[in-house]
Design a protein around this motif. Structure first.
Motif, PDB file in Angstrom:
ATOM      1  N   VAL A 111       0.837  -1.192   0.000  1.00 48.41           N
ATOM      2  CA  VAL A 111       0.000   0.000   0.000  1.00 48.41           C
ATOM      3  C   VAL A 111       0.873   1.244   0.000  1.00 48.41           C
ATOM      4  O   VAL A 111       1.957   1.267   0.587  1.00 48.41           O
ATOM      5  N   ALA A 112       0.399   2.288  -0.682  1.00 46.99           N
ATOM      6  CA  ALA A 112       1.156   3.530  -0.790  1.00 46.99           C
ATOM      7  C   ALA A 112       1.120   4.319   0.514  1.00 46.99           C
ATOM      8  O   ALA A 112       2.092   4.978   0.864  1.00 46.99           O
ATOM      9  N   ASP A 113       0.010   4.239   1.204  1.00 45.10           N
ATOM     10  CA  ASP A 113      -0.162   4.990   2.448  1.00 45.10           C
ATOM     11  C   ASP A 113      -0.842   4.069   3.451  1.00 45.10           C
ATOM     12  O   ASP A 113      -1.944   3.578   3.190  1.00 45.10           O
ATOM     13  N   PRO A 114      -0.224   3.837   4.593  1.00 42.22           N
ATOM     14  CA  PRO A 114      -0.803   2.890   5.548  1.00 42.22           C
ATOM     15  C   PRO A 114      -2.128   3.369   6.150  1.00 42.22           C
ATOM     16  O   PRO A 114      -2.895   2.558   6.663  1.00 42.22           O
ATOM     17  N   LEU A 115      -2.407   4.660   6.064  1.00 41.31           N
ATOM     18  CA  LEU A 115      -3.651   5.168   6.636  1.00 41.31           C
ATOM     19  C   LEU A 115      -4.839   4.994   5.702  1.00 41.31           C
ATOM     20  O   LEU A 115      -5.912   4.562   6.118  1.00 41.31           O
ATOM     21  N   ASN A 116      -4.656   5.308   4.422  1.00 41.53           N
ATOM     22  CA  ASN A 116      -5.793   5.146   3.505  1.00 41.53           C
ATOM     23  C   ASN A 116      -5.806   3.787   2.803  1.00 41.53           C
ATOM     24  O   ASN A 116      -6.754   3.466   2.114  1.00 41.53           O
ATOM     25  N   ARG A 117      -4.732   3.006   2.972  1.00 38.11           N
ATOM     26  CA  ARG A 117      -4.638   1.624   2.484  1.00 38.11           C
ATOM     27  C   ARG A 117      -4.792   1.504   0.961  1.00 38.11           C
ATOM     28  O   ARG A 117      -5.206   0.477   0.451  1.00 38.11           O
ATOM     29  N   ARG A 118      -4.435   2.532   0.202  1.00 45.06           N
ATOM     30  CA  ARG A 118      -4.508   2.460  -1.255  1.00 45.06           C
ATOM     31  C   ARG A 118      -3.360   1.586  -1.770  1.00 45.06           C
ATOM     32  O   ARG A 118      -2.196   1.859  -1.519  1.00 45.06           O
ATOM     33  N   ASN A 119      -3.722   0.530  -2.493  1.00 45.43           N
ATOM     34  CA  ASN A 119      -2.754  -0.406  -3.043  1.00 45.43           C
ATOM     35  C   ASN A 119      -1.995   0.264  -4.187  1.00 45.43           C
ATOM     36  O   ASN A 119      -2.586   0.961  -5.005  1.00 45.43           O
ATOM     37  N   THR A 120      -0.682   0.015  -4.265  1.00 42.50           N
ATOM     38  CA  THR A 120       0.119   0.597  -5.345  1.00 42.50           C
ATOM     39  C   THR A 120      -0.146  -0.092  -6.683  1.00 42.50           C
ATOM     40  O   THR A 120       0.263   0.417  -7.712  1.00 42.50           O
ATOM     41  N   GLU A 121      -0.794  -1.256  -6.648  1.00 42.82           N
ATOM     42  CA  GLU A 121      -1.174  -2.014  -7.854  1.00 42.82           C
ATOM     43  C   GLU A 121       0.003  -2.689  -8.558  1.00 42.82           C
ATOM     44  O   GLU A 121      -0.195  -3.341  -9.575  1.00 42.82           O
ATOM     45  N   ASP A 122       1.227  -2.523  -8.051  1.00 46.91           N
ATOM     46  CA  ASP A 122       2.361  -3.160  -8.729  1.00 46.91           C
ATOM     47  C   ASP A 122       3.420  -3.679  -7.748  1.00 46.91           C
ATOM     48  O   ASP A 122       4.494  -4.082  -8.157  1.00 46.91           O
ATOM     49  N   ASN A 123       3.116  -3.629  -6.468  1.00 42.17           N
ATOM     50  CA  ASN A 123       3.968  -4.121  -5.385  1.00 42.17           C
ATOM     51  C   ASN A 123       5.265  -3.341  -5.202  1.00 42.17           C
ATOM     52  O   ASN A 123       6.217  -3.835  -4.626  1.00 42.17           O
ATOM     53  N   THR A 124       5.287  -2.112  -5.694  1.00 42.62           N
ATOM     54  CA  THR A 124       6.427  -1.244  -5.446  1.00 42.62           C
ATOM     55  C   THR A 124       6.013  -0.170  -4.446  1.00 42.62           C
ATOM     56  O   THR A 124       4.810   0.084  -4.287  1.00 42.62           O
ATOM     57  N   PRO A 125       6.945   0.435  -3.784  1.00 38.27           N
ATOM     58  CA  PRO A 125       8.381   0.275  -3.933  1.00 38.27           C
ATOM     59  C   PRO A 125       8.902  -0.942  -3.168  1.00 38.27           C
ATOM     60  O   PRO A 125       8.336  -1.342  -2.157  1.00 38.27           O
ATOM     61  N   ALA A 126       9.964  -1.489  -3.683  1.00 39.94           N
ATOM     62  CA  ALA A 126      10.646  -2.581  -2.990  1.00 39.94           C
ATOM     63  C   ALA A 126      11.412  -2.025  -1.797  1.00 39.94           C
ATOM     64  O   ALA A 126      11.765  -0.849  -1.763  1.00 39.94           O
ATOM     65  N   VAL A 127      11.664  -2.880  -0.835  1.00 41.47           N
ATOM     66  CA  VAL A 127      12.568  -2.539   0.262  1.00 41.47           C
ATOM     67  C   VAL A 127      13.959  -2.939  -0.212  1.00 41.47           C
ATOM     68  O   VAL A 127      14.181  -4.107  -0.551  1.00 41.47           O
ATOM     69  N   ILE A 128      14.870  -1.976  -0.269  1.00 42.38           N
ATOM     70  CA  ILE A 128      16.195  -2.233  -0.836  1.00 42.38           C
ATOM     71  C   ILE A 128      17.259  -1.934   0.211  1.00 42.38           C
ATOM     72  O   ILE A 128      17.311  -0.825   0.739  1.00 42.38           O
ATOM     73  N   HIS A 129      18.084  -2.921   0.498  1.00 43.44           N
ATOM     74  CA  HIS A 129      19.216  -2.772   1.414  1.00 43.44           C
ATOM     75  C   HIS A 129      20.488  -2.781   0.573  1.00 43.44           C
ATOM     76  O   HIS A 129      20.719  -3.724  -0.190  1.00 43.44           O
ATOM     77  N   TYR A 130      21.294  -1.735   0.714  1.00 36.85           N
ATOM     78  CA  TYR A 130      22.517  -1.615  -0.073  1.00 36.85           C
ATOM     79  C   TYR A 130      23.748  -1.877   0.770  1.00 36.85           C
ATOM     80  O   TYR A 130      23.826  -1.473   1.920  1.00 36.85           O
ATOM     81  N   ASN A 131      24.711  -2.546   0.147  1.00 42.26           N
ATOM     82  CA  ASN A 131      26.038  -2.730   0.720  1.00 42.26           C
ATOM     83  C   ASN A 131      27.030  -2.380  -0.389  1.00 42.26           C
ATOM     84  O   ASN A 131      27.082  -3.069  -1.407  1.00 42.26           O
ATOM     85  N   ILE A 132      27.760  -1.292  -0.206  1.00 40.64           N
ATOM     86  CA  ILE A 132      28.745  -0.857  -1.200  1.00 40.64           C
ATOM     87  C   ILE A 132      30.095  -1.451  -0.821  1.00 40.64           C
ATOM     88  O   ILE A 132      30.539  -1.324   0.318  1.00 40.64           O
ATOM     89  N   VAL A 133      30.712  -2.125  -1.797  1.00 38.84           N
ATOM     90  CA  VAL A 133      31.963  -2.844  -1.546  1.00 38.84           C
ATOM     91  C   VAL A 133      32.986  -2.515  -2.636  1.00 38.84           C
ATOM     92  O   VAL A 133      32.624  -2.011  -3.697  1.00 38.84           O
ATOM     93  N   PRO A 134      34.255  -2.810  -2.378  1.00 40.26           N
ATOM     94  CA  PRO A 134      35.250  -2.664  -3.441  1.00 40.26           C
ATOM     95  C   PRO A 134      34.944  -3.663  -4.564  1.00 40.26           C
ATOM     96  O   PRO A 134      34.336  -4.710  -4.338  1.00 40.26           O
ATOM     97  N   GLY A 135      35.358  -3.332  -5.775  1.00 38.21           N
ATOM     98  CA  GLY A 135      35.235  -4.282  -6.875  1.00 38.21           C
ATOM     99  C   GLY A 135      34.256  -3.855  -7.944  1.00 38.21           C
ATOM    100  O   GLY A 135      33.705  -2.763  -7.921  1.00 38.21           O
ATOM    101  N   ASP A 136      34.046  -4.774  -8.898  1.00 39.07           N
ATOM    102  CA  ASP A 136      33.210  -4.461 -10.062  1.00 39.07           C
ATOM    103  C   ASP A 136      32.084  -5.474 -10.250  1.00 39.07           C
ATOM    104  O   ASP A 136      31.776  -5.895 -11.365  1.00 39.07           O
TER     105      ASP A 136
END
Length: 142
Positions: A111-136
C-alpha cells in the motif's frame, strides 16, 4: 569500470521475484523433509505432506508457493567500480519488481499509504538494502 544496463538489472530482478515465490532453496526443502521424517503426530505428518505436495506443484508449474507473496525485499551488494547505464539502480529494481509480480501472477499487496490503504497495484516500492563494496560486481538477492 564494469558497465551494467538498467534493462539487465530489471530483467534479473523480475526473474528473481518469480523464482523467490515459486521455488524453495534445497536447504529449506531438506529441512521440511527432515521434519516430516521425524514427525510423530498423524496430523503433523498430514500437514507436512500437504506442504511438500504444494511445494512440488508450485515448482513444477511455476506457481506461487503461497497466495500471499509479500513485499519484495532486495539485498544489493554493489561494487564501487560498477557503472549503471541508462537510468537509476532504484528505478531498475522497482521496474523489475513491477514486471516480476505482473508476469508471475504474484499478489500485489503493497500500500502507498498505511492510513488510507490504497494499493500501489504493482507491489512497489521494494525494500532495498545496499552494501557498497570494493570491486566491479553487482549481486542481487530477493
Amino acid at each position: 569500470m564494469k558497465e551494467i544496463t538498467v534493462s539487465q538489472i530489471t530483467n534479473t530482478v523480475a526473474r528473481l521475484c518469480i523464482e523467490a515465490n515459486t521455488h524453495l532453496t534445497e536447504d529449506v526443502l531438506k529441512g521440511i523433509e527432515t521434519a516430516d521424517a521425524s514427525e510423530v503426530s498423524p496430523n503433523g505428518r498430514m500437514i507436512l505432506k500437504t506442504i511438500m505436495d504444494n511445494l512440488k506443484l508450485a515448482d513444477e508449474e511455476a506457481l506461487p508457493i503461497c497466495q500471499d507473496t509479500g513485499m519484495a525485499v532486495l539485498f544489493v551488494t554493489l561494487g564501487q567500480d560498477v557503472h549503471i547505464l541508462g537510468g537509476s539502480l532504484d528505478d531498475a529494481i522497482n521496474e523489475g519488481v513491477r514486471q516480476g509480480y505482473t508476469e508471475g501472477y504474484l499478489r500485489k499487496s503493497v500500500v502507498a499509504d498505511p492510513l488510507n490503504r490504497r494499493n500501489t497495484e504493482d507491489n512497489t516500492p521494494a525494500v532495498i538494502h545496499y552494501n557498497i563494496v570494493p570491486g566491479d560486481t553487482l549481486t542481487l538477492k530477493v
